[in-house]
Design an enzyme around this catalytic site. Sequence first.
Site: not given
Length: 743
Positions: A245-246
């Site tokens: 997750a970015h």
Amino acid sequence: MFRLAGLATSVSCKRGLTFTTIAAAARSDKSSMRLFAHSSTATQTQAQTHPQAHHTQNDDNFQDKSAPLRADIKLLGRALGDTIRARDGQATLDRVEELRALSKAWRRNGTGESFDALVAAVHRLDATQMHSVARAFSHFLALANTAEQHHRERRRRSARIQEAAAHAPPPNPLSTPTGFGASAPAKALEGAQPGMLNSTTAAGVLRELTQGSAPGFDQPAPVVVDANAVFETLCDSTVELVFTAHPTQVHRRTTQRIFVSVAAALAQRDRTELPEEIAAAEDDLRRQVALLWTSDEVRREKPTPVDEAIAGLHVAEQVLWEAVPRYLRSLSLRMEQLLGRPLPHHLSLFKFGSWLGSDRDGNAFVTPDVTRDVILRGRWMAAELFYHDVDALYYELSVTSCNEALQRHIGKQTVAEPYREVLRVLREKLRLTRDLARQQLQSLGQSSILTHGGAYSPHPAETATQAGSLPASSSSRSDASPSLVTCSNDILEPLELCYSSLVDVGLANVAQGRLLDTLRRVRVFGSALFHWDIRQESTQHAKALDAITRYLRLPVSYGKMTEAERVAFLTAELESSRPLIPFAFTRDPAILAWLREQFPEDANMIVDVIDTFQMISEQHPEVLNAYVISMTRDPSDVLAVYLLQKAANVRVPCRVVPLFETVNDLDNCVGVMRRLLDNRAYRRIVNGFQEIMIGYSDSAKSAGRVAANWAIFKAQQGLVTLFEDANVRLRLFHGRYVSMGLV
């Protein structure tokens, strides 16, 4: 043409962004930049808008490999211009056209006067006008990127058609079908990219290995590898891709779906020459462009860890679910052509891991409840998808003959349709599993953990327990229901029986259709779509163990031990048969009160760490993949995680993966792992296999890319030598990130 690595999903009214967007468009191909033509698309002829028709009128232009791409971009540009005129008025479109013309003039002339004129035009815009102009150019660039991606696939497909024609045997006029029902040969696009099917594709790699590649500057002569060796090596390989997750690099699913629909309409337009079908595809393109212009580009609320995980699960559902079996089928065909044997049906070659909703390093919103939730969502979605697969198989496999193994499995003497009997039972198990998971999610949805993104709860297991959790596994839980799917083997075993039976009764071609695709999906996606990794920073485990040892009143608390004392303590506890702490350590009100008194700043974090291991103990071993330790610096960092798993009664411990990410840690990693290999408790637990993660971002930030890459190279070289000498298998996990645009 232009190429952008990523597109901004938010549009600012600052002049800097507007000018940057226009300048990016100005660097595009000149003919492609005729993006907002004032003439309506309804007045365009088929020859102007359709590549194949354009080819019939201008063969010379069609020889240009980019001609179909330019035609696509012009069509999308006209659709966007018409939408802007209809929604925002001719004045807005005129402003866009003025800036486009000025940017082209600056690009062409490169003079200060041209640049000053462009800057002056931008400064004349007010905030509302600037917003519209920035959106117009941004959307055009995004649409052009989509067209370019489609064009690459179009040229790749054409190259494959040309390759197939080059290697096909001459047609036999006696066996070639003619007349009604005969299919026309596939046509290749002129100007297909040479070398498109080289080492960037599976077919190209297999061909170069078995037939030799062209000599290069570091390869004086072609090298040919035995086909059997290539086959065995390929079958012994597994590629695991991990979703992370970015939030700063993601795009809205809404706009992603629109771009997918645009690409699909472009593909449909290529596949037909019927005027009405071409018109329908272009109408669909105009609809999608209108939806793009009238949709919000940005999320108005910050995505929660659950939102990020849902986005990743949607990628699995909407993209990977169909792409994986299709790719494996194509690879199997290539293997049969080039290696003499297809891919064995029991091999998948792929796995997908996930940090979505389980990476708690530096993210206080990722709690045990969040991880429970996202894993449960994965199990629910997997059960739903497999339910539809098995339902389709139920209606397909009306075969009446089967082998003895399938007959014994059914346990009935006379069954008219044995495959349907097996699939009916499996379908019902999947339905019950799906419905129970949905009920649990609805129950969890009443808590703040889902609606507000994760306020900390001191009792994270209670909600799931009250909801009636899915059983962890039939082997580790005595109360596991036989009517539920608890792991992938519950799906795999009946499907394998059906596959073997079909092969035995002479219906291998039937077995290798939809059934084979489903078998491969089971092996790739398992019972929860992803295999989740847990990630936490090493000092958090040390703080938790310090609290535990202080509560137990040991002579020296963990926080005050030297590294040698820590290793001795951890080794002794790992070899001890007694539990380190009570099973419900963090649910005792007296213990919680003591923790908050002794550790006022870290109490919630300590409880979170301990409850994370409790959550791990509730999951099936198949669902959880590994426990990654950020900032691993000492052997005790690895042993601590194994001890915390033992304390939480994790019956099948997650493999522990140390992450070495700074340059200093990379320089010291061989020494750390050498000391671990000398530890008897560690050698017993890892049982001849260790995975190590190599970080890229932190090392590059602290030392620069050249120094970081050199440190990574030396670390890998040293680790491989160390583990070879120790006769322990080593797997390296490379932490290199690519944005997928998930949210």
